[in-house]
Design a protein around this motif. Sequence first.
Motif, PDB file in Angstrom:
ATOM      1  N   ASN A 263      -5.146  -1.673  12.225  1.00 44.54           N
ATOM      2  CA  ASN A 263      -6.274  -1.573  13.156  1.00 44.54           C
ATOM      3  C   ASN A 263      -7.256  -2.915  13.265  1.00 44.54           C
ATOM      4  OD1 ASN A 263      -7.752  -1.984  10.683  1.00 44.54           O
ATOM      5  ND2 ASN A 263      -7.992   0.349  10.392  1.00 44.54           N
ATOM      6  N   GLY A 264      -6.589  -3.792  12.644  1.00 45.82           N
ATOM      7  CA  GLY A 264      -7.403  -5.331  12.878  1.00 45.82           C
ATOM      8  C   GLY A 264      -8.314  -5.359  11.608  1.00 45.82           C
ATOM      9  N   ARG A 265      -8.717  -4.395  11.043  1.00 45.01           N
ATOM     10  CA  ARG A 265      -9.640  -4.640   9.670  1.00 45.01           C
ATOM     11  C   ARG A 265      -8.893  -5.206   8.583  1.00 45.01           C
ATOM     12  NH1 ARG A 265     -14.306  -1.731  10.027  1.00 45.01           N
ATOM     13  NH2 ARG A 265     -14.363  -0.566  12.259  1.00 45.01           N
ATOM     14  N   THR A 266      -9.532  -5.776   7.640  1.00 41.79           N
ATOM     15  CA  THR A 266      -8.852  -6.543   6.556  1.00 41.79           C
ATOM     16  C   THR A 266      -9.301  -5.655   5.233  1.00 41.79           C
ATOM     17  OG1 THR A 266      -9.211  -8.571   7.372  1.00 41.79           O
ATOM     18  CG2 THR A 266      -9.004  -8.591   5.077  1.00 41.79           C
ATOM     19  N   LEU A 267      -8.337  -5.427   4.697  1.00 42.12           N
ATOM     20  CA  LEU A 267      -8.346  -4.620   3.233  1.00 42.12           C
ATOM     21  C   LEU A 267      -8.532  -5.543   2.006  1.00 42.12           C
ATOM     22  CD1 LEU A 267      -8.382  -1.769   1.711  1.00 42.12           C
ATOM     23  CD2 LEU A 267      -5.771  -1.982   1.768  1.00 42.12           C
ATOM     24  N   MET A 268      -9.735  -5.526   1.244  1.00 43.04           N
ATOM     25  CA  MET A 268     -10.162  -6.730   0.469  1.00 43.04           C
ATOM     26  C   MET A 268      -9.752  -6.114  -0.903  1.00 43.04           C
ATOM     27  SD  MET A 268     -11.399  -8.841   2.474  1.00 43.04           S
ATOM     28  CE  MET A 268     -12.304  -9.881   1.026  1.00 43.04           C
ATOM     29  N   ALA A 269      -9.039  -5.165  -1.201  1.00 34.52           N
ATOM     30  CA  ALA A 269      -9.017  -4.330  -2.421  1.00 34.52           C
ATOM     31  C   ALA A 269      -7.751  -5.169  -3.316  1.00 34.52           C
ATOM     32  CB  ALA A 269      -8.299  -3.010  -2.447  1.00 34.52           C
ATOM     33  N   VAL A 270      -8.292  -6.436  -3.892  1.00 38.68           N
ATOM     34  CA  VAL A 270      -7.309  -7.391  -4.637  1.00 38.68           C
ATOM     35  C   VAL A 270      -7.290  -7.079  -5.824  1.00 38.68           C
ATOM     36  CG1 VAL A 270      -7.285  -9.180  -2.926  1.00 38.68           C
ATOM     37  CG2 VAL A 270      -8.864  -9.125  -4.620  1.00 38.68           C
ATOM     38  N   THR A 271      -6.610  -7.493  -6.806  1.00 37.85           N
ATOM     39  CA  THR A 271      -6.631  -7.146  -8.233  1.00 37.85           C
ATOM     40  C   THR A 271      -8.100  -7.344  -8.703  1.00 37.85           C
ATOM     41  OG1 THR A 271      -4.436  -7.761  -8.571  1.00 37.85           O
ATOM     42  CG2 THR A 271      -5.870  -7.829 -10.443  1.00 37.85           C
ATOM     43  N   PRO A 272      -8.861  -6.614  -9.367  1.00 38.59           N
ATOM     44  CA  PRO A 272     -10.154  -6.880  -9.958  1.00 38.59           C
ATOM     45  C   PRO A 272     -10.189  -8.085 -10.848  1.00 38.59           C
ATOM     46  CG  PRO A 272      -9.754  -4.493 -10.016  1.00 38.59           C
ATOM     47  CD  PRO A 272      -8.306  -5.244  -9.634  1.00 38.59           C
ATOM     48  N   ASP A 273     -11.399  -8.530 -10.931  1.00 41.17           N
ATOM     49  CA  ASP A 273     -11.606  -9.668 -12.078  1.00 41.17           C
ATOM     50  C   ASP A 273     -11.437  -9.086 -13.344  1.00 41.17           C
ATOM     51  OD1 ASP A 273     -11.976 -11.614 -10.033  1.00 41.17           O
ATOM     52  OD2 ASP A 273     -14.566 -11.232 -10.116  1.00 41.17           O
TER      53      ASP A 273
ATOM     54  N   ILE B  98       0.790  -1.364   0.087  1.00 36.25           N
ATOM     55  CA  ILE B  98      -0.097  -0.134   0.083  1.00 36.25           C
ATOM     56  C   ILE B  98       1.014   1.160  -0.023  1.00 36.25           C
ATOM     57  CG2 ILE B  98      -1.724   1.152   1.394  1.00 36.25           C
ATOM     58  CD1 ILE B  98      -2.562  -1.365   2.458  1.00 36.25           C
ATOM     59  N   ASP B  99       0.689   2.189  -1.089  1.00 45.31           N
ATOM     60  CA  ASP B  99       1.789   3.325  -0.803  1.00 45.31           C
ATOM     61  C   ASP B  99       1.227   4.348  -0.210  1.00 45.31           C
ATOM     62  OD1 ASP B  99      -0.454   4.824  -2.197  1.00 45.31           O
ATOM     63  OD2 ASP B  99       0.272   4.693  -3.960  1.00 45.31           O
ATOM     64  N   ASP B 100       2.234   5.466  -0.160  1.00 48.79           N
ATOM     65  CA  ASP B 100       1.824   6.505   0.841  1.00 48.79           C
ATOM     66  C   ASP B 100       0.564   7.165   0.938  1.00 48.79           C
ATOM     67  OD1 ASP B 100       4.471   6.069   1.745  1.00 48.79           O
ATOM     68  OD2 ASP B 100       5.301   7.466   0.392  1.00 48.79           O
TER      69      ASP B 100
ATOM     70  N   ARG C  14       3.830  -1.047 -11.470  1.00 48.56           N
ATOM     71  CA  ARG C  14       2.843  -1.416 -10.394  1.00 48.56           C
ATOM     72  C   ARG C  14       1.444  -1.495 -10.858  1.00 48.56           C
ATOM     73  NH1 ARG C  14       4.696   2.106  -4.624  1.00 48.56           N
ATOM     74  NH2 ARG C  14       6.564   0.623  -4.445  1.00 48.56           N
ATOM     75  N   GLN C  15       0.736  -2.212 -10.633  1.00 49.17           N
ATOM     76  CA  GLN C  15      -0.582  -2.554 -10.983  1.00 49.17           C
ATOM     77  C   GLN C  15      -1.651  -2.288  -9.908  1.00 49.17           C
ATOM     78  OE1 GLN C  15      -2.062  -5.623 -13.959  1.00 49.17           O
ATOM     79  NE2 GLN C  15      -2.936  -6.665 -12.277  1.00 49.17           N
ATOM     80  N   PHE C  16      -2.792  -2.019  -9.941  1.00 48.01           N
ATOM     81  CA  PHE C  16      -3.841  -1.880  -8.915  1.00 48.01           C
ATOM     82  C   PHE C  16      -4.362  -3.084  -8.293  1.00 48.01           C
ATOM     83  CE2 PHE C  16      -7.837  -1.647  -7.250  1.00 48.01           C
ATOM     84  CZ  PHE C  16      -7.944  -0.748  -6.097  1.00 48.01           C
ATOM     85  N   GLY C  17      -4.449  -3.007  -7.020  1.00 46.37           N
ATOM     86  CA  GLY C  17      -4.701  -4.286  -6.297  1.00 46.37           C
ATOM     87  C   GLY C  17      -3.886  -5.165  -5.635  1.00 46.37           C
ATOM     88  N   LEU C  18      -4.169  -5.782  -4.402  1.00 50.43           N
ATOM     89  CA  LEU C  18      -3.326  -6.529  -3.623  1.00 50.43           C
ATOM     90  C   LEU C  18      -3.393  -7.917  -4.054  1.00 50.43           C
ATOM     91  CD1 LEU C  18      -4.404  -5.333  -0.030  1.00 50.43           C
ATOM     92  CD2 LEU C  18      -2.400  -4.693  -0.968  1.00 50.43           C
ATOM     93  N   ILE C  19      -2.267  -8.859  -3.870  1.00 55.28           N
ATOM     94  CA  ILE C  19      -2.286 -10.136  -4.249  1.00 55.28           C
ATOM     95  C   ILE C  19      -3.424 -10.860  -3.576  1.00 55.28           C
ATOM     96  CG2 ILE C  19      -1.125 -12.283  -4.299  1.00 55.28           C
ATOM     97  CD1 ILE C  19       1.577 -10.585  -4.442  1.00 55.28           C
ATOM     98  N   GLU C  20      -3.558 -10.573  -2.419  1.00 63.93           N
ATOM     99  CA  GLU C  20      -4.645 -11.131  -1.360  1.00 63.93           C
ATOM    100  C   GLU C  20      -5.048 -10.247  -0.536  1.00 63.93           C
ATOM    101  OE1 GLU C  20      -1.704 -13.573   1.364  1.00 63.93           O
ATOM    102  OE2 GLU C  20      -2.597 -14.730   0.013  1.00 63.93           O
ATOM    103  N   PRO C  21      -6.067 -10.372   0.208  1.00 65.90           N
ATOM    104  CA  PRO C  21      -6.594  -9.375   1.218  1.00 65.90           C
ATOM    105  C   PRO C  21      -5.477  -9.284   2.370  1.00 65.90           C
ATOM    106  CG  PRO C  21      -8.325 -10.930   0.868  1.00 65.90           C
ATOM    107  CD  PRO C  21      -7.296 -11.516   0.208  1.00 65.90           C
ATOM    108  N   ARG C  22      -5.392  -8.115   2.906  1.00 62.68           N
ATOM    109  CA  ARG C  22      -4.318  -7.757   3.776  1.00 62.68           C
ATOM    110  C   ARG C  22      -5.029  -7.300   5.194  1.00 62.68           C
ATOM    111  NH1 ARG C  22       1.209  -4.720   3.094  1.00 62.68           N
ATOM    112  NH2 ARG C  22       1.358  -6.581   1.798  1.00 62.68           N
ATOM    113  N   LYS C  23      -4.498  -7.755   6.249  1.00 62.86           N
ATOM    114  CA  LYS C  23      -4.982  -7.214   7.385  1.00 62.86           C
ATOM    115  C   LYS C  23      -4.269  -6.022   7.856  1.00 62.86           C
ATOM    116  CE  LYS C  23      -6.829  -9.352  11.520  1.00 62.86           C
ATOM    117  NZ  LYS C  23      -7.083 -10.527  12.211  1.00 62.86           N
ATOM    118  N   MET C  24      -5.061  -4.888   8.115  1.00 63.43           N
ATOM    119  CA  MET C  24      -4.316  -3.628   8.777  1.00 63.43           C
ATOM    120  C   MET C  24      -3.880  -3.788  10.094  1.00 63.43           C
ATOM    121  SD  MET C  24      -6.770  -1.456   6.177  1.00 63.43           S
ATOM    122  CE  MET C  24      -5.940   0.028   6.140  1.00 63.43           C
TER     123      MET C  24
END
Length: 218
Positions: free
Chosen positions: A104-114, A62-64, A92-102
């Motif tokens: 704050n304990g929440r999970t960022l689901m912004a993976v590479t779109p279909d 996740i960038d700055d 760099r292409q948009f999206g994570l490889i897999e969901p990432r725990k942040m």
Amino acid sequence: MSGSPRGSRQRVPWLWPVLLAATLLLSFAAQAASVKSRNLSQLIDESDSIVIGVVDKVEDGIDDRGVPYTEVTVKIAERLRGKDTGASYTFRQFGLIEPRKMDNGRTLMAVTPDGWPTYAKGEQVMLFLHKPAKLTGLQTTVGLNQGKFRISNNRARSAADNRGLFEGVTFAPGVLTKNQKTMVSARAGAVDANALIDVVRRAVKENWAATGRMKNER
């Protein structure tokens, strides 16, 4: 009584990157759903860089500004178009490889779109890449999964199974070899990698589009 208003950004510092990622994800997902079919002429014409090589590294982060990305490094075997970046090319292409725990304990689901290409270390590829975006620096292939070709056993296939790759593309008499004529008659499926690479190489080097040796009839 002092203090920040309830629900302000000071009280929820994690909210901004989450909202930004969600907004970008929806935008890019809509883009993937509406992307038009590209043929070979369009892939070449819309590319800022065309590279052939082996995927050496795939990492996400996740960038700055809170934008989630996947960073891909390709060891270059041949560069058909674009700046000389040495022995490798990184984008760099948009999206994570897999969901990432942040934190704050929440999970960022912004993976590479279909509908977007994905990458694996060790795969041999040919990539038709747009210019990096001015705002984010993100970069992806022309036509999304249509602009990434995986090469294996001298067969090249896009994630879109080469559908429409030669549709509407015509060549001047004498330009193609017999093997290449057979290749461009295919409607879908893997094609001879050497034949495809040679067509792209010559089309770029000799400027087939401008000289009329390759035309887009769409």
